[in-house]
Design a protein around this motif. Structure first.
Motif, PDB file in Angstrom:
ATOM      1  N   THR A   1       0.778  -0.991   0.001  1.00  0.00           N
ATOM      2  CA  THR A   1       0.071  -0.065   0.018  1.00  0.00           C
ATOM      3  C   THR A   1       0.867   1.236   0.034  1.00  0.00           C
ATOM      4  OG1 THR A   1      -0.281  -0.183   2.570  1.00  0.00           O
ATOM      5  CG2 THR A   1      -1.807  -1.233   1.067  1.00  0.00           C
ATOM      6  N   ASN A   2       2.075   1.076  -0.415  1.00  0.00           N
ATOM      7  CA  ASN A   2       2.829   2.496  -0.445  1.00  0.00           C
ATOM      8  C   ASN A   2       2.984   2.732  -1.893  1.00  0.00           C
ATOM      9  OD1 ASN A   2       3.740   2.781   2.081  1.00  0.00           O
ATOM     10  ND2 ASN A   2       5.545   1.464   2.065  1.00  0.00           N
ATOM     11  N   THR A   3       2.745   4.140  -1.940  1.00  0.00           N
ATOM     12  CA  THR A   3       2.934   4.729  -3.377  1.00  0.00           C
ATOM     13  C   THR A   3       4.392   5.444  -3.490  1.00  0.00           C
ATOM     14  OG1 THR A   3       1.834   7.004  -2.502  1.00  0.00           O
ATOM     15  CG2 THR A   3       0.409   5.310  -3.497  1.00  0.00           C
ATOM     16  N   LEU A   4       4.553   6.078  -4.578  1.00  0.00           N
ATOM     17  CA  LEU A   4       5.971   6.551  -4.630  1.00  0.00           C
ATOM     18  C   LEU A   4       6.158   7.649  -3.570  1.00  0.00           C
ATOM     19  CD1 LEU A   4       6.323   6.920  -8.468  1.00  0.00           C
ATOM     20  CD2 LEU A   4       7.761   5.596  -7.029  1.00  0.00           C
ATOM     21  N   PRO A   5       5.442   8.616  -3.279  1.00  0.00           N
ATOM     22  CA  PRO A   5       5.803   9.490  -2.175  1.00  0.00           C
ATOM     23  C   PRO A   5       5.896   8.670  -1.023  1.00  0.00           C
ATOM     24  CG  PRO A   5       3.874  10.321  -3.296  1.00  0.00           C
ATOM     25  CD  PRO A   5       4.259   8.979  -3.991  1.00  0.00           C
ATOM     26  N   LEU A   6       5.064   7.704  -0.496  1.00  0.00           N
ATOM     27  CA  LEU A   6       5.345   7.097   0.736  1.00  0.00           C
ATOM     28  C   LEU A   6       6.450   6.191   0.819  1.00  0.00           C
ATOM     29  CD1 LEU A   6       1.763   5.967   1.327  1.00  0.00           C
ATOM     30  CD2 LEU A   6       2.757   8.067   2.047  1.00  0.00           C
ATOM     31  N   HIS A   7       6.815   5.545  -0.287  1.00  0.00           N
ATOM     32  CA  HIS A   7       8.234   4.719  -0.668  1.00  0.00           C
ATOM     33  C   HIS A   7       9.380   5.636  -0.124  1.00  0.00           C
ATOM     34  CE1 HIS A   7      10.622   1.330  -1.312  1.00  0.00           C
ATOM     35  NE2 HIS A   7      11.067   1.833  -2.451  1.00  0.00           N
ATOM     36  N   VAL A   8       9.296   6.880  -0.932  1.00  0.00           N
ATOM     37  CA  VAL A   8      10.496   7.950  -0.374  1.00  0.00           C
ATOM     38  C   VAL A   8      10.517   8.311   0.906  1.00  0.00           C
ATOM     39  CG1 VAL A   8      11.197  10.243  -0.877  1.00  0.00           C
ATOM     40  CG2 VAL A   8      10.428   8.884  -3.004  1.00  0.00           C
ATOM     41  N   GLU A   9       9.296   8.320   1.777  1.00  0.00           N
ATOM     42  CA  GLU A   9       9.633   8.738   3.008  1.00  0.00           C
ATOM     43  C   GLU A   9      10.130   7.427   3.822  1.00  0.00           C
ATOM     44  OE1 GLU A   9       6.591  10.031   6.651  1.00  0.00           O
ATOM     45  OE2 GLU A   9       6.028   8.437   5.063  1.00  0.00           O
ATOM     46  N   ILE A  10       9.840   6.101   3.561  1.00  0.00           N
ATOM     47  CA  ILE A  10      10.171   5.209   4.186  1.00  0.00           C
ATOM     48  C   ILE A  10      11.592   4.824   3.884  1.00  0.00           C
ATOM     49  CG2 ILE A  10      10.262   2.569   4.110  1.00  0.00           C
ATOM     50  CD1 ILE A  10       7.384   2.681   3.892  1.00  0.00           C
ATOM     51  N   LEU A  11      12.277   5.199   2.728  1.00  0.00           N
ATOM     52  CA  LEU A  11      13.826   4.924   2.526  1.00  0.00           C
ATOM     53  C   LEU A  11      14.435   5.972   3.115  1.00  0.00           C
ATOM     54  CD1 LEU A  11      13.556   3.934  -1.361  1.00  0.00           C
ATOM     55  CD2 LEU A  11      14.070   2.592   0.546  1.00  0.00           C
ATOM     56  N   TYR A  12      14.056   7.283   3.251  1.00  0.00           N
ATOM     57  CA  TYR A  12      14.662   7.952   3.750  1.00  0.00           C
ATOM     58  C   TYR A  12      14.726   7.936   5.375  1.00  0.00           C
ATOM     59  CZ  TYR A  12      16.533  12.993   4.568  1.00  0.00           C
ATOM     60  OH  TYR A  12      17.214  13.906   5.017  1.00  0.00           O
ATOM     61  N   ASN A  13      13.589   7.741   5.954  1.00  0.00           N
ATOM     62  CA  ASN A  13      13.703   7.210   7.452  1.00  0.00           C
ATOM     63  C   ASN A  13      14.707   6.233   7.841  1.00  0.00           C
ATOM     64  OD1 ASN A  13      11.755   9.475   7.763  1.00  0.00           O
ATOM     65  ND2 ASN A  13      10.088   7.952   7.809  1.00  0.00           N
ATOM     66  N   GLU A  14      14.760   5.365   6.661  1.00  0.00           N
ATOM     67  CA  GLU A  14      15.749   4.194   7.057  1.00  0.00           C
ATOM     68  C   GLU A  14      17.126   4.613   6.587  1.00  0.00           C
ATOM     69  OE1 GLU A  14      14.023   0.993   4.754  1.00  0.00           O
ATOM     70  OE2 GLU A  14      12.730   0.369   6.308  1.00  0.00           O
ATOM     71  N   TYR A  15      17.420   5.860   6.429  1.00  0.00           N
ATOM     72  CA  TYR A  15      18.851   6.185   5.872  1.00  0.00           C
ATOM     73  C   TYR A  15      19.381   5.663   4.626  1.00  0.00           C
ATOM     74  CZ  TYR A  15      18.625   7.945  10.686  1.00  0.00           C
ATOM     75  OH  TYR A  15      18.016   8.529  12.038  1.00  0.00           O
ATOM     76  N   ALA A  16      18.530   5.380   3.863  1.00  0.00           N
ATOM     77  CA  ALA A  16      18.661   4.859   2.425  1.00  0.00           C
ATOM     78  C   ALA A  16      18.730   5.858   1.516  1.00  0.00           C
ATOM     79  CB  ALA A  16      17.928   3.727   1.893  1.00  0.00           C
ATOM     80  N   PHE A  17      19.649   6.864   1.673  1.00  0.00           N
ATOM     81  CA  PHE A  17      19.576   8.166   1.055  1.00  0.00           C
ATOM     82  C   PHE A  17      19.604   8.199  -0.619  1.00  0.00           C
ATOM     83  CE2 PHE A  17      21.227   9.601   5.331  1.00  0.00           C
ATOM     84  CZ  PHE A  17      19.910  10.065   5.517  1.00  0.00           C
ATOM     85  N   ALA A  18      20.575   7.283  -1.168  1.00  0.00           N
ATOM     86  CA  ALA A  18      20.597   7.269  -2.420  1.00  0.00           C
ATOM     87  C   ALA A  18      19.319   6.524  -2.745  1.00  0.00           C
ATOM     88  CB  ALA A  18      21.881   6.173  -2.676  1.00  0.00           C
ATOM     89  N   ALA A  19      18.594   5.448  -2.377  1.00  0.00           N
ATOM     90  CA  ALA A  19      17.521   5.036  -3.153  1.00  0.00           C
ATOM     91  C   ALA A  19      16.322   5.894  -2.674  1.00  0.00           C
ATOM     92  CB  ALA A  19      17.026   3.543  -2.073  1.00  0.00           C
TER      93      ALA A  19
END
Length: 298
Positions: free
Chosen positions: A241-259
């Motif tokens: 249930t993650n769209t692109l904006p939500l996926h960006v938030e999750i990756l950023y919160n996990e410190y996966a900055f490049a992704a």
């Protein structure tokens, strides 16, 4: 401000033009410089930063972030939500604009106000409304659970939230355009024997095609970039249930900055494509209107 005045003397071919503005040149240059500095600081630099951070670790890392299963799922869900919301809002926008611009009826002002409602409130409120109605503890929650129907924390809730926050875009583009054109051509078509559908397809829609396309472009961009309402109703179920904006938030919160920046670059590209399409539509529509004016005056 002094208006521009042009005086032409045919015998000597001399044109005298007064100053277009009374402000000194340094004032104009300062205002232009401030505008360019603002755009550079708040638009160009952030966009450049997104692409720089996305590609900083190499093209391979960038591509791997985009073809990763969760990213592909987010892209697919975003396309599904936009693919349902945009046609739905297209139908609603044409119907609402046609009713408001061509007919007089009770509740017309209320309908116009309701169309503007998503623009006046926070998208988060829209998401909370759907949770209140369709959530497990909501008004329809027990019935939905009894019939094994999932809306909140599932794709239907994301689609509903997307439709809600984007439905003003097509209607708000078409309403003033249809009102300015009036109903003379539609009345003439009906007098000549055209049915309601024939009048819509052959008279109304061709007259508003550029405004309609403009509204669809804006609606699609907002649908793909929506975060607030979708975040509330999605449940943040990774890969589901993650769209692109939500996926960006999750990756950023996990410190996966490049992704995170790699996925964000897709949204940035979407914004640039939307801007280019918007500019093209505005240019083509303006060119068509100018040609129509010249033809009518000739």
């Amino acid at each position: 401000m002094a208006a521009t005045v042009s005086l032409h003397v045919p015998s000597v071919g001399i044109a005298v033009r007064s100053a277009a503005t009374t402000e000194p040149a340094w004032v104009r240059r300062t205002l232009i410089g401030l505008a360019l500095a603002f755009l550079t600081l708040f638009l160009f630099v952030p966009l450049a930063t997104v692409f720089y951070e996305a590609l900083k670790k190499g093209v391979d890392v960038y591509l791997n972030a985009l073809i990763e299963p969760d990213a592909l799922s987010a892209i697919k869900l975003t396309l599904i939500a936009a693919g349902i919301a945009v046609p739905a809002n297209l139908v609603f926008g044409v119907a609402a604009a046609w009713a408001i611009a061509k007919f007089e009826f009770r509740g017309k002002s209320l309908l116009i106000t309701l169309i503007d409602l998503p623009c006046a409130g926070s998208p988060v409120i829209a998401g909370l409304i759907y949770v209140l109605i369709f959530g497990a503890q909501g008004w329809c929650g027990p019935w939905l659970q009894a019939h094994d129907v999932k809306i909140v924390f599932a794709v239907p809730g994301i689609v509903l939230a997307t439709i809600f926050v984007t439905f003003p875009f097509v209607a708000r583009e078409l309403i003033p355009l249809m009102q300015a054109q009036g109903s003379d051509e539609e009345e003439a078509a009906i007098v000549l024997g055209a049915s309601g559908w024939q009048t819509l397809w052959r008279v109304t829609l061709p007259n508003v095609k550029w405004g309609l396309l403009y509204g669809v472009i804006l609606c699609n961009a907002r649908a793909m970039g929506e975060f607030g309402a979708v975040s509330v109703v999605s449940g943040h179920i990774r890969g589901m249930t993650n769209t692109l904006p939500l996926h960006v938030e999750i990756l950023y919160n996990e410190y996966a900055f490049a992704a995170a920046f790699a996925v964000a670059s897709i949204l940035a590209l979407l914004a640039l494509v939307t801007l280019a399409a918007k500019t093209f539509v505005e240019w083509h529509y303006g060119h068509e209107r100018q040609a129509a004016k010249q033809e009518s005056s000739a």
